[in-house]
Design an enzyme around this catalytic site. Structure first.
Site, PDB file in Angstrom:
ATOM      1  N   GLY A 156       0.832  -1.188   0.000  1.00  0.00           N
ATOM      2  CA  GLY A 156       0.000   0.000   0.000  1.00  0.00           C
ATOM      3  C   GLY A 156       0.869   1.241   0.000  1.00  0.00           C
ATOM      4  O   GLY A 156       2.005   1.214   0.475  1.00  0.00           O
ATOM      5  N   SER A 157       0.350   2.342  -0.527  1.00  0.00           N
ATOM      6  CA  SER A 157       1.066   3.609  -0.423  1.00  0.00           C
ATOM      7  C   SER A 157       0.833   4.204   0.964  1.00  0.00           C
ATOM      8  O   SER A 157       0.054   3.685   1.756  1.00  0.00           O
ATOM      9  CB  SER A 157       0.580   4.574  -1.507  1.00  0.00           C
ATOM     10  OG  SER A 157       0.976   4.096  -2.771  1.00  0.00           O
ATOM     11  N   GLY A 158       1.541   5.281   1.261  1.00  0.00           N
ATOM     12  CA  GLY A 158       1.402   5.908   2.572  1.00  0.00           C
ATOM     13  C   GLY A 158       2.558   5.590   3.495  1.00  0.00           C
ATOM     14  O   GLY A 158       2.597   6.065   4.628  1.00  0.00           O
ATOM     15  N   HIS A 159       3.515   4.770   3.013  1.00  0.00           N
ATOM     16  CA  HIS A 159       4.683   4.414   3.836  1.00  0.00           C
ATOM     17  C   HIS A 159       5.959   5.065   3.304  1.00  0.00           C
ATOM     18  O   HIS A 159       7.059   4.633   3.649  1.00  0.00           O
ATOM     19  CB  HIS A 159       4.871   2.897   3.853  1.00  0.00           C
ATOM     20  CG  HIS A 159       3.650   2.141   4.222  1.00  0.00           C
ATOM     21  ND1 HIS A 159       3.024   2.313   5.423  1.00  0.00           N
ATOM     22  CD2 HIS A 159       2.924   1.204   3.558  1.00  0.00           C
ATOM     23  CE1 HIS A 159       1.954   1.515   5.485  1.00  0.00           C
ATOM     24  NE2 HIS A 159       1.873   0.835   4.359  1.00  0.00           N
ATOM     25  N   HIS A 192      -0.317   1.033   9.570  1.00  0.00           N
ATOM     26  CA  HIS A 192      -1.535   1.244   8.786  1.00  0.00           C
ATOM     27  C   HIS A 192      -2.596   2.004   9.565  1.00  0.00           C
ATOM     28  O   HIS A 192      -3.782   1.860   9.301  1.00  0.00           O
ATOM     29  CB  HIS A 192      -2.095  -0.091   8.293  1.00  0.00           C
ATOM     30  CG  HIS A 192      -1.212  -0.749   7.288  1.00  0.00           C
ATOM     31  ND1 HIS A 192      -0.173  -1.570   7.647  1.00  0.00           N
ATOM     32  CD2 HIS A 192      -1.175  -0.661   5.935  1.00  0.00           C
ATOM     33  CE1 HIS A 192       0.461  -1.989   6.562  1.00  0.00           C
ATOM     34  NE2 HIS A 192      -0.117  -1.450   5.511  1.00  0.00           N
TER      35      HIS A 192
END
Ligand SMILES: Nc1ncnc2c1ncn2[C@@H]1O[C@H](COP(=O)(O)OP(=O)(O)O)[C@@H](O)[C@H]1O
Ligand SMILES: Nc1ncnc2c1ncn2[C@@H]1O[C@H](COP(=O)(O)OP(=O)(O)O)[C@@H](O)[C@H]1O
Ligand SMILES: [Mg+2]
Ligand SMILES: [Mg+2]
Ligand SMILES: [Mg+2]
Ligand SMILES: [Mg+2]
Lengths: 330, 213, 330, 213
Positions: free
Chosen positions: C53-56, C218
């Site tokens: 997932g993106s956001g990291h 997350h």
């Protein structure tokens, strides 16, 4: 206030202890809050000192190392280092060729560095002061203390460091730094204020749909409030402000998109995408760029955009090797 | 009728340090609104260092002039913010202008005028720029023009004048210091530096009143 | 929600556009959200794909480059990339020696990478999957989906990349990566939740004096809440949790102190100072360290601590040259 | 008395997409509490892609089995979260188990059982683990054991069973998926995947009811 700290009083000392533990190639004088290169300064090389209030990390301690600063003075959070400590740093990096002070334009920093320079000169150390004043949110007028020094500091420190490493003399290094400053302009917006540890609460409160426009890096409110708008529109406005004041030459720019401390990289890349798009539309070429946290303001959420018109020489100096905690290449 | 000797000067610096500590939160608050929020911490740190220097200087038998030079130096090497070099330079200049083992109203007024002049030279501010000068200048004027030989009475007038000057900063638009970056938005807030100046002059009056009660 | 975005829908695409503009040495396939090295993969080199997932950020796209990943797949925020896109990345980096998938242990990531591997194998590409599962906040038991993959990912990707660059074959690269994972443990705390753009509000609310202990990356709440304590005490507790589960060898550790996205560097250095102090007290030597934003969780305020026991070979691989947006040395 | 042909299957997927869109915020909310907050966005994105695939598949004249395989494939290649491969695999397996141009209750129940089996094999979850399985399994059981030939009636029973299963997840402690990381703290929250499963079975009942009214 929620921070990973022990005590507001010890925040700067504790962070410097962490830096010392993390980076054996740096030397941290805890008594004077001065960070230097363990390798010392090559005899005959111009020494480079910068510094200012803490809370802007990686500025300045993260830029100490080969090809950039020789020493950084860490003041208390948002407070200039005191003259005696700047003097300690100046002495430490004086290797016979004089010392350049890179000073962000704030009253406290100016006064402290000037006093330290005075004392250093009395000891026979030649000092040249270079003022960084790139923030176009502050109109230069009788109504202000002059433009603030913000994002351009990283550019000025980089090219000055390269010039010194390459053997430039005191005047050459100072002139290079001044040219980089003269060619740089910045503008910043904040989505959320940061919190000075000793104050314990945010510098300002903002409704969910408003931002501060034209902020500096000390938690002060900006020139005005405005609605939170899509990144594309925000960036266009910010570039309007920067370009209106940026010297017009045919040179390309170095573009620095810096988070203010609490802005995720995802958002910084969104911003950079629009910077690239908008500048292309306006016919301004980007020669080099940085996207990340380079000049911050504690845990402020927001972004600053810095452009520096860079001729071939400035680009060459930009590209020269650098090996510091926060910038490393070549 | 009341002179400033080193003992009284020491009481002054102690009282100033106490007042700053007691008002730290207020100074922080004011500086948060139109500055960077560190004026309270800056001056608490500075005056606690200055108070130590003052004890040492007094114990070493310094005359009031040299005593103020020592205190000013301590401020310069401990505050860090704009206020440190400014207050420190003012006290050092005042100390250098203060001859002899004790000072009467006129001598102290002249010394503080010298301090104010140095402060204005250094910072480039004038009355009306919304800085500490707005409290400092009327206090010196009050001391100079006090129609009394009683230094503690004159100091009370000076403290009142400093406080009036402090309050008068609220409607001003800042021209110097960080508040100037706010432009119009600096209007409506009291200047933190003018506030600490008023505390320092009130401390002088307190020291003189209690020492010569 | 206050973010520098245009639209939650386009956040990932816009950020990738910015990355592409910023880094000409990378190639961004916007249709499939795949980031690769423009230079391509040397024939005969094992290809390295990671993603999630993106956001990291900078994970994973910021680790594409010489000596590290060959491709990163960017899913939507906190959502695994879909199998077809992982397949595109796998094909793109397949240079005849097989491809390693580095997968953080989450149900969605596992399923998507497994499906992609299946499809790739049908096309004749050998794939080895390496699972990263370092987070000791999740007890491995029948009561969970297994330990999460968090901060150790950067270590695993670094050493695997070095091994592949040095000519390791498929099994050697995968084994190196697995060994790095087996030798790594992490633990994180959050001071403030982040906000998923599509959700529009923070994952959880915390009182001013409480933190979430044992969070993942997350935005989910942690294993429990506790009082905000001084950094020194917090770090000691976090190290207790990490060391209790870290394989005991006489090797030193690589220590990674990563901000979770909205944590200023000043605080991260304070934390690192205590990590160094505490580990010294406990007789654990730190051979290498990273302090900064390496594996993040949008705009979550907090910190993760990762330790990896590193023998001479892992250290050699760690030290090998790397040239990516987020890690660069040698 | 009611069979699932491709037209009805298309109505089902359309209705499911509408229901997911209408309940996106609720799914987000539930996933924010015990997951990572993306279940609403994942499924909105997934079902809008799936609905397009469904239109294409139906227009191409596919039988319901192949149609469900197409829809499942679209979910796998558009959702991203754990739910994408799980729902996608379930629909693909169900489609593969569904012969002929239309299906009666028994045939659909058998196909969905095959889908459920595939889902459980892939995800490793069983009833009681606080996942979509907790809504999916009772729905299939209800369909199988419905004492009626009327597919729309049976689908109504299945939807009711899915909703009961969904509600029953609230007191459970999660053993699979992100909610399991929370340990005890997952208790007291309804599972987002079970909630979307209930929406999907309700959409099936709605599609069958309105198409055969
Ligand atoms: N140029 C100046 N001349 C006189 N006083 C000044 C000047 N600049 C700032 N000040 C005073 O200093 C005060 C702020 O002090 P402080 O907060 O300690 O320093 P800083 O602004 O560096 O954070 C202001 O409120 C103002 O009264
Ligand atoms: N192993 C599993 N088996 C069955 N269902 C699962 C499993 N893991 C997760 N789920 C379901 O998926 C839902 C979450 O889906 P979603 O939020 O889209 O994916 P992610 O958890 O990857 O963010 C959970 O609420 C649960 O019902
Ligand atoms: Mg300050
Ligand atoms: Mg201040
Ligand atoms: Mg997810
Ligand atoms: Mg989810």
């Amino acid at each position: 206030m929620k921070k990973l700290l022990n005590d507001p009083e010890s925040a700067v000392a504790d962070a410097l202890a962490g830096l010392a533990a993390s980076r054996p190639e740096l030397m941290v004088d805890q008594e004077h809050r001065v960070v230097t290169r363990r390798a010392g300064v090559r005899p005959g090389k111009v020494g480079l000192v910068s510094g200012g209030g803490s809370g802007h990390e990686p500025l300045h301690s993260g830029y100490v190392g080969l090809g950039m600063l020789d020493a950084a003075c860490a003041g208390e959070v948002f407070s200039a280092p005191t003259p005696d400590r700047i003097l300690v740093a100046t002495r430490a990096v004086s290797a016979g060729a004089g010392v350049v002070h890179i000073v962000k334009n704030y009253t406290g920093d100016n006064l402290s560095f000037d006093m330290a320079a005075e004392l250093a000169r009395e000891e026979g150390i030649e000092v040249e002061k270079v003022l960084v004043d790139d923030d176009v949110a502050v109109e230069e007028s009788t109504w202000s203390a002059g433009r603030r020094g913000t994002g351009a500091t990283v550019v000025v420190e980089k090219v000055a460091g390269a010039r010194a490493e390459a053997g430039g003399d005191l005047k050459a290094v100072a002139d290079t730094a001044r040219r980089a400053d003269a060619m740089s302009r910045s503008f910043a917006v904040a989505l959320r204020a940061g919190t000075v540890p000793a104050a314990g609460r945010p510098g300002f409160d903002l409704p969910e749909d408003e931002i501060e426009i034209g902020v500096g890096i000390h938690g002060e409110p900006g020139r005005r409030r405005g609605p939170l708008r899509p990144a594309r529109a925000l960036v266009a406005d910010m570039l309007d402000a920067v370009l209106a004041d940026l010297p017009e030459t045919s040179d390309p720019v170095v573009a620095v998109v810096s988070g203010l401390g609490a802005t995720p990289l995802l958002e910084l890349y969104v911003v950079y995408g629009h910077v690239a798009e908008e500048l292309a539309r306006r016919g301004v070429a980007i020669a080099r760029n940085l996207v990340g946290n380079y000049v911050t303001s504690l845990d402020m959420a927001g972004v600053s955009i810095t452009l520096c018109r860079a001729d071939a020489e400035l680009l060459r100096l930009w590209d020269a090797p650098v090996d510091t905690p926060a910038l490393r290449w070549g | 009728m009341g002179r400033l000797d080193t003992t009284t000067a020491l009481s002054w610096i102690r009282a100033a340090a106490d007042a700053i500590t007691a008002h730290e939160a207020e100074l922080t608050e004011l500086d948060t609104a139109i500055g960077d929020g560190d004026h309270g911490a800056n001056l608490r740190r500075g005056f606690s260092t200055a108070a130590l220097a003052a004890e040492r200087s007094a114990a070493a038998g310094q005359e009031p002039g040299a005593f103020l030079v020592d205190v000013g130096g301590a401020l310069i090497s401990s505050v860090g913010g704009a206020s440190g070099p400014l207050y420190g330079t003012a006290l050092r200049a005042a100390g250098k202008a203060l001859p002899g083992p004790d000072a009467d109203t006129a001598a102290l007024a002249a010394a503080l005028q010298a301090g104010l002049d140095a402060l204005c030279r250094l910072g480039g501010a004038a009355v009306g720029d919304k800085t500490m000068v707005d409290a400092f200048a009327p206090a010196v004027t009050a001391l100079q023009s006090a129609a009394t030989d009683d230094l503690s009475q004159a100091a009370l007038l000076a403290a009142d004048a400093a406080e009036a000057g402090m309050r008068a900063t609220t409607p001003l638009r800042a021209r110097k210091g960080r508040a100037s970056y706010l432009g119009e938005r600096s209007i409506g807030h009291q200047d933190p530096g003018a506030t600490s100046t008023a505390l320092i002059f009130r401390a002088l009056a307190d020291a003189l009143t209690s020492d010569h009660a």
